[in-house]
Motif scaffolding. Structure first.
Motif, PDB file in Angstrom:
ATOM      1  N   LYS A 150      -3.309  -3.486  -7.975  1.00 57.06           N
ATOM      2  CA  LYS A 150      -4.220  -2.571  -8.653  1.00 57.06           C
ATOM      3  C   LYS A 150      -3.968  -1.138  -8.199  1.00 57.06           C
ATOM      4  O   LYS A 150      -3.805  -0.859  -7.010  1.00 57.06           O
ATOM      5  CB  LYS A 150      -5.662  -2.966  -8.359  1.00 57.06           C
ATOM      6  CG  LYS A 150      -6.688  -2.142  -9.118  1.00 57.06           C
ATOM      7  CD  LYS A 150      -8.106  -2.625  -8.818  1.00 57.06           C
ATOM      8  CE  LYS A 150      -9.136  -1.792  -9.563  1.00 57.06           C
ATOM      9  NZ  LYS A 150     -10.517  -2.229  -9.279  1.00 57.06           N
ATOM     10  N   TYR A 151      -3.932  -0.217  -9.152  1.00 59.41           N
ATOM     11  CA  TYR A 151      -3.715   1.195  -8.852  1.00 59.41           C
ATOM     12  C   TYR A 151      -4.893   1.762  -8.065  1.00 59.41           C
ATOM     13  O   TYR A 151      -6.048   1.633  -8.476  1.00 59.41           O
ATOM     14  CB  TYR A 151      -3.521   1.974 -10.150  1.00 59.41           C
ATOM     15  CG  TYR A 151      -3.474   3.475  -9.984  1.00 59.41           C
ATOM     16  CD1 TYR A 151      -2.469   4.090  -9.247  1.00 59.41           C
ATOM     17  CD2 TYR A 151      -4.448   4.294 -10.570  1.00 59.41           C
ATOM     18  CE1 TYR A 151      -2.413   5.468  -9.092  1.00 59.41           C
ATOM     19  CE2 TYR A 151      -4.403   5.671 -10.435  1.00 59.41           C
ATOM     20  CZ  TYR A 151      -3.397   6.253  -9.692  1.00 59.41           C
ATOM     21  OH  TYR A 151      -3.353   7.618  -9.545  1.00 59.41           O
ATOM     22  N   ASP A 152      -4.607   2.364  -6.932  1.00 59.55           N
ATOM     23  CA  ASP A 152      -5.629   2.977  -6.071  1.00 59.55           C
ATOM     24  C   ASP A 152      -5.486   4.494  -6.183  1.00 59.55           C
ATOM     25  O   ASP A 152      -4.547   5.083  -5.647  1.00 59.55           O
ATOM     26  CB  ASP A 152      -5.428   2.520  -4.633  1.00 59.55           C
ATOM     27  CG  ASP A 152      -6.522   3.030  -3.688  1.00 59.55           C
ATOM     28  OD1 ASP A 152      -7.268   3.946  -4.087  1.00 59.55           O
ATOM     29  OD2 ASP A 152      -6.596   2.512  -2.544  1.00 59.55           O
ATOM     30  N   LYS A 153      -6.425   5.109  -6.876  1.00 56.45           N
ATOM     31  CA  LYS A 153      -6.348   6.549  -7.127  1.00 56.45           C
ATOM     32  C   LYS A 153      -6.341   7.365  -5.843  1.00 56.45           C
ATOM     33  O   LYS A 153      -5.765   8.456  -5.786  1.00 56.45           O
ATOM     34  CB  LYS A 153      -7.522   6.983  -8.016  1.00 56.45           C
ATOM     35  CG  LYS A 153      -7.423   8.395  -8.539  1.00 56.45           C
ATOM     36  CD  LYS A 153      -8.558   8.704  -9.510  1.00 56.45           C
ATOM     37  CE  LYS A 153      -8.433  10.113 -10.057  1.00 56.45           C
ATOM     38  NZ  LYS A 153      -9.535  10.429 -11.001  1.00 56.45           N
ATOM     39  N   SER A 154      -6.970   6.832  -4.788  1.00 57.34           N
ATOM     40  CA  SER A 154      -7.051   7.584  -3.525  1.00 57.34           C
ATOM     41  C   SER A 154      -5.686   7.728  -2.852  1.00 57.34           C
ATOM     42  O   SER A 154      -5.519   8.560  -1.953  1.00 57.34           O
ATOM     43  CB  SER A 154      -8.023   6.906  -2.568  1.00 57.34           C
ATOM     44  OG  SER A 154      -7.495   5.670  -2.084  1.00 57.34           O
ATOM     45  N   ASN A 205      -7.327   4.448   4.806  1.00 53.53           N
ATOM     46  CA  ASN A 205      -6.532   3.773   3.770  1.00 53.53           C
ATOM     47  C   ASN A 205      -5.059   4.168   3.874  1.00 53.53           C
ATOM     48  O   ASN A 205      -4.394   4.393   2.877  1.00 53.53           O
ATOM     49  CB  ASN A 205      -7.085   4.146   2.384  1.00 53.53           C
ATOM     50  CG  ASN A 205      -6.619   3.181   1.311  1.00 53.53           C
ATOM     51  OD1 ASN A 205      -6.348   2.013   1.590  1.00 53.53           O
ATOM     52  ND2 ASN A 205      -6.521   3.655   0.089  1.00 53.53           N
ATOM     53  N   LYS A 211       0.875  -1.181   0.000  1.00 54.22           N
ATOM     54  CA  LYS A 211       0.000   0.000   0.000  1.00 54.22           C
ATOM     55  C   LYS A 211       0.913   1.232   0.000  1.00 54.22           C
ATOM     56  O   LYS A 211       1.380   1.689   1.032  1.00 54.22           O
ATOM     57  CB  LYS A 211      -0.930  -0.001   1.210  1.00 54.22           C
ATOM     58  CG  LYS A 211      -1.995   1.077   1.154  1.00 54.22           C
ATOM     59  CD  LYS A 211      -2.969   0.963   2.311  1.00 54.22           C
ATOM     60  CE  LYS A 211      -3.862  -0.248   2.177  1.00 54.22           C
ATOM     61  NZ  LYS A 211      -4.921  -0.269   3.230  1.00 54.22           N
TER      62      LYS A 211
END
Length: 337
Positions: A207-211, A237, A178
């Motif tokens: 997976k790309y997490d935009k947040s 997050n 993360k």
């Protein structure tokens, strides 16, 4: 009393013609003799009559340098690199700080043209290209640094995609899954570093997490970096590592972690970009993607000097590869193994 070319020749024990060659950076002359003449010129505080040279259509022996922010260690170190290279060539440098503002870029570009500088080096600022087009149309030798352009102009830049990729890959190899990133908004270099960040995540099947992607202003300060980092570190997050777009933002992240009583690197790994002088002074010393600021300055000066001398060549885009410099702000995150 103002010293003349004859005073320099007498003191250096060379002919006035030799002094003229050094001043004009022309003709064949040994490095030893050139260094001796330059030393005497400095000791006597000799200043060539640039005004007369300009009126005669000759060189002014000056370079204009537009940078966004002298307070930023990267830009101040780059400016020093340009100044050192210019001094070796018998040139002076006129430095203007634009604060990333289009109006200031145009204003100072006009000012430097009025000063009859022989060439211009322009470091990333606003994304406006109109004033650069004017310089090209006026045949002012121009090199741009760390910014993109659709025009026919020499470009010197770091490979920001590779930088973003290598920084993120380092964190992934330490076990982090993360990973947040704080990048300089509105600049092409920030977009390229995010693209590299995404590529590394993809290769590790994450997976790309935009947040987890946040942006600062182009002229980010440590305080701004801290405020942005607090936003992501108090969220549900929360990342275990953060890749910052420059060393200034990275120091802001470290300050935010300290305020939240998070330990670096035990609770949070941090990596910056640039390897400016402040990166080694941080506590703990900062892991960073090192740019060779001296090489960037030297290459930029070489390109603008080639154009000033009329060397015929195709316009170049030179990408310098950044290198990962591991210090104490990143660490393995075993819970993810």
């Amino acid at each position: 009393m103002r010293k003349t070319i004859y005073d320099v020749a007498k003191e250096a024990r060379v002919s006035t013609a030799t002094v003229s060659k050094v001043v004009n950076n022309s003709g064949r002359i040994s490095n030893k003799t050139k260094e001796k003449v330059l030393r005497v010129m400095e000791e006597l505080n000799y200043q060539p009559n640039s005004a007369a040279s300009i009126l005669n259509g000759k060189l002014s022996y000056s370079i204009g340098l537009l940078i966004p922010d002298l307070a930023n260690p990267f830009f101040s170190e780059f400016s020093r690199s340009i100044e050192d290279c210019a001094h070796e060539l018998g040139y002076s440098v006129l430095i203007c700080s634009t604060d990333f503002k289009k109006a200031k870029e145009v204003k100072y570009s006009t000012f430097l043209q009025q000063k009859k500088v022989d060439g211009m080096i322009i470091v990333s600022g606003s994304q406006d290209e109109a004033f650069i087009k004017d310089l090209i149309d006026l045949k002012v030798p121009t090199v741009i640094v760390n910014r993109e352009s659709t025009m026919s102009v020499d470009i010197v830049s770091v490979d920001d995609f590779i930088g973003g990729y290598e920084a993120t890959k380092h964190l992934l190899e330490l076990g982090h899954r993360k990973i947040g990133t704080i990048q300089l908004g509105d600049l092409a270099l920030g977009k390229e570093r995010i693209r590299g960040y995404q590529r590394a995540l993809d290769e590790f099947g994450i997976k790309y997490d935009k947040s987890l992607t946040l942006f600062s202003s182009p002229s980010a300060t440590i305080i701004e970096g801290k405020e942005i980092a607090l936003e992501i570190l108090i969220s549900k997050n929360r990342p275990t590592a953060i890749f910052a777009g420059n060393d200034i933002l990275a120091l802001g992240v470290i300050q935010a972690a300290m305020e939240l009583e998070l330990s670096i690197p035990e609770d949070l790994s941090v990596i910056g970009f640039d390897n400016t002088v402040i990166s080694a002074m941080s506590i703990p010393p900062l892991t960073t993607m090192a740019q060779s600021i001296q090489d960037m300055g030297r290459v930029s000066m070489n390109l603008v000097m080639e154009e000033i001398k009329g060397v015929q060549k195709n316009k170049q885009k030179i990408l310098l590869r950044p290198e990962l410099l591991i210090r104490k702000s990143t660490k393995e995150f075993p819970n993810n193994f």
